[in-house]
Write a protein that holds these residues in place. Structure first.
Motif, short mmCIF file in Angstrom:
data_model
loop_
_atom_site.label_atom_id
_atom_site.label_comp_id
_atom_site.label_asym_id
_atom_site.label_seq_id
_atom_site.Cartn_x
_atom_site.Cartn_y
_atom_site.Cartn_z
N ILE A 58 45.54 43.43 44.54
CA ILE A 58 45.67 42.10 45.14
C ILE A 58 47.04 41.50 44.87
O ILE A 58 47.53 40.67 45.65
CB ILE A 58 44.53 41.18 44.64
N THR A 59 47.69 41.91 43.78
CA THR A 59 49.02 41.40 43.46
C THR A 59 50.11 41.98 44.35
O THR A 59 51.28 41.61 44.19
CB THR A 59 49.35 41.66 41.98
N VAL A 64 50.78 36.28 44.12
CA VAL A 64 49.41 36.24 43.59
C VAL A 64 49.41 36.80 42.17
O VAL A 64 49.99 37.86 41.90
CB VAL A 64 48.43 37.01 44.47
N ARG A 65 48.76 36.08 41.26
CA ARG A 65 48.69 36.50 39.86
C ARG A 65 47.22 36.67 39.45
O ARG A 65 46.34 35.97 39.95
CB ARG A 65 49.35 35.45 38.96
N VAL A 66 46.99 37.60 38.53
CA VAL A 66 45.64 37.86 38.01
C VAL A 66 45.70 37.92 36.49
O VAL A 66 46.61 38.53 35.92
CB VAL A 66 45.07 39.18 38.57
N GLY A 67 44.70 37.31 35.85
CA GLY A 67 44.58 37.39 34.40
C GLY A 67 43.13 37.62 34.00
O GLY A 67 42.21 37.19 34.71
N VAL A 193 47.03 45.22 37.86
CA VAL A 193 45.78 44.54 37.53
C VAL A 193 44.87 45.48 36.75
O VAL A 193 44.56 46.58 37.22
CB VAL A 193 45.07 44.05 38.81
N ALA A 194 44.46 45.06 35.57
CA ALA A 194 43.49 45.85 34.80
C ALA A 194 42.15 45.87 35.54
O ALA A 194 41.73 44.87 36.13
CB ALA A 194 43.31 45.26 33.41
N GLU A 195 41.47 47.03 35.51
CA GLU A 195 40.22 47.20 36.24
C GLU A 195 39.13 47.71 35.29
O GLU A 195 39.39 48.13 34.18
CB GLU A 195 40.41 48.20 37.39
N GLY A 196 37.91 47.70 35.79
CA GLY A 196 36.79 48.22 35.03
C GLY A 196 36.12 47.16 34.19
O GLY A 196 35.91 46.03 34.63
N GLY A 226 53.44 43.68 59.63
CA GLY A 226 53.86 43.97 58.27
C GLY A 226 53.15 43.17 57.19
O GLY A 226 53.60 43.11 56.05
N TYR A 227 52.03 42.58 57.52
CA TYR A 227 51.31 41.73 56.56
C TYR A 227 50.59 42.57 55.51
O TYR A 227 50.24 43.73 55.75
CB TYR A 227 50.30 40.84 57.29
N THR A 228 50.33 41.94 54.37
CA THR A 228 49.60 42.58 53.27
C THR A 228 48.28 41.87 53.05
O THR A 228 48.20 40.64 53.13
CB THR A 228 50.43 42.55 51.97
N VAL A 229 47.25 42.65 52.80
CA VAL A 229 45.94 42.14 52.42
C VAL A 229 45.60 42.73 51.06
O VAL A 229 45.72 43.94 50.86
CB VAL A 229 44.86 42.54 53.45
N GLY A 230 45.19 41.88 50.12
CA GLY A 230 44.78 42.34 48.80
C GLY A 230 43.36 41.91 48.50
O GLY A 230 42.94 40.81 48.87
#
Length: 405
Positions: A58-59, A64-67, A193-196, A226-230
């Motif tokens: 998604i980043t 876009v940021r994830v924590g 992005v950490a997963e699991g 050229g768009y991005t989807v996360g």
């Protein structure tokens, strides 16, 4: 108490008591020998026709940021918080268009009536456990109100989604959630992005195996904008698992309604099997895109994420709360609440089809990643182990998927 891994997985311990508690939790929650974690593409699972972004996360949507903050305490608390921050600016005054799509409404989603009414969000999005949404929402509101630029603000609409991690987590105990919210928000970044079994995915279960957080992305070619989807998912649901059309759940002998169609199966043997018996659970899906669109087409985008969920074998059972939140980060469609007149340039309807395809593909892959990147988690309720990759690999190869390794 083990208070909270950062997004990069490092642990923050406070004091000798915290360290001792952490060691006890580690022995309970993480076996000495962990199975190999692999993302879907390592098994040849690459749904669809569009290419992912550089992180396949998604980043990949700029800004876009994830924590994550994982809460693991004693022999019974296995939960956490995951934060998705749409951009690095002032979210309250530079709001992003947003929409909600409900696949099945058995659940709780804080703040959504305002999202549906105004078509925008003014805070980060949090994911957590089912009974944690209220303390999480309060912590998010306090975090927003504490910002100097919000000194005169008298109302905040926090957005908090959830799934029920009660198979592993003592969900009635919500200790540490407020602190976890602050940790997830303060450590959110734009990197990998950490997963699991991290953050809001620490106590979740998918198809009777360990579930968790998963992410993926798609980048359209220049000819399509050229768009991005996360996508980021919190997977905690059941059904009859399939991967690229291969009936993995049936082939491995674990699937919903198994006791009804195979009476010799016997009773569920653990927390994962018990939750998956009728395909119950929930799934939160968050969509970010840099494509300029407003709430109407964002809601249409969210509906296509449910198609990706279905491809993994979910039928959105009665007890499954399946929600999709979608937002656009495009500067040309952001909104200032003080503006008397809003002017936006959004994509036309005919330009949406490629994005619909991209969202379907990325959602499917993100859910695979949530399963495949999970690690075992134990609590007083028992142990839920991950999907056995070494058993899945030959089943996929037999259908021509993946390499011969």
């Amino acid at each position: 108490m083990l208070d909270l891994p950062r997004g990069d997985g490092r642990l923050h311990l406070r004091g000798i008591a915290a360290a001792a508690s952490f060691l006890a939790c580690l022995a309970l929650a993480i076996p000495v020998s962990l199975p190999a974690q692999v993302r879907a593409r390592a098994l040849g699972l690459a749904p669809g026709v569009f290419a992912p972004g550089p992180r396949n996360a998604i980043t990949d949507v700029a800004g876009v940021r994830v924590g994550h903050a994982t809460v693991s305490n004693g022999d019974s608390i296995r939960t956490g918080v995951t934060a998705i921050v749409p951009h690095g600016g002032d979210l309250f005054r530079d709001r992003v268009p947003a929409a909600l799509h409900v696949g099945n409404g058995f659940g709780k989603l804080l703040g959504v009536t305002q999202v549906r009414e105004l078509g925008e969000i003014e805070t980060p999005i949090l994911l957590t456990c089912t009974l944690c949404i209220w303390p999480a929402g309060d912590a998010l509101a306090q975090w927003m109100l504490a910002k100097p630029e919000n000194a005169a603000v008298r109302s905040i609409n926090p957005i908090v989604g959830e799934t029920n991690d009660g198979a592993l987590n003592a969900t009635r105990s919500r200790a540490g959630i407020g602190h976890a919210v602050v940790e997830a928000l303060s450590t959110a970044d734009t990197g990998v992005v950490a997963e699991g079994s991290v953050g809001a995915g620490h106590g979740t279960v998918m198809f009777g195996w360990k579930g968790g957080i998963g992410t993926a992305s798609r980048r359209l070619p220049a000819t399509l904008g050229g768009y991005t989807v996360g996508i980021l998912v919190q997977g905690n649901y059941g059904g009859v698992l399939q991967m690229a059309g291969v009936p993995i759940g049936q082939l491995l002998g674990r699937y919903a309604f198994q006791r009804d169609v195979a009476p010799d199966f016997g009773r569920p043997s653990g927390p994962g099997d018990a939750q998956a018996e009728h395909g119950d659970g929930s799934c939160m899906i968050v969509i970010a895109t840099d494509a300029p669109m407003l709430a109407r087409n964002l809601e249409r985008l969210g509906a296509r994420a449910i198609m990706g969920l279905a491809r993994t074998g979910s039928s959105a059972s009665n007890g499954s709360g399946d929600y999709v939140l979608a937002f656009s980060t495009a500067a040309r469609v952001r909104r200032n609440p003080d503006a008397a007149l809003a002017a936006s340039e959004e994509l036309g309807n005919d330009a949406m089809s490629a994005l619909f395809q991209a969202v379907t593909e990325a959602t499917e892959e993100a859910l695979y990643n949530a399963l495949l990147m999970a690690t075992p988690v134990s609590s007083r309720a028992g142990t839920v182990r991950p999907l056995p990759v070494d058993s899945v690999r030959p089943l996929l190869r037999a259908r021509g998927i993946g390499t011969s390794r």
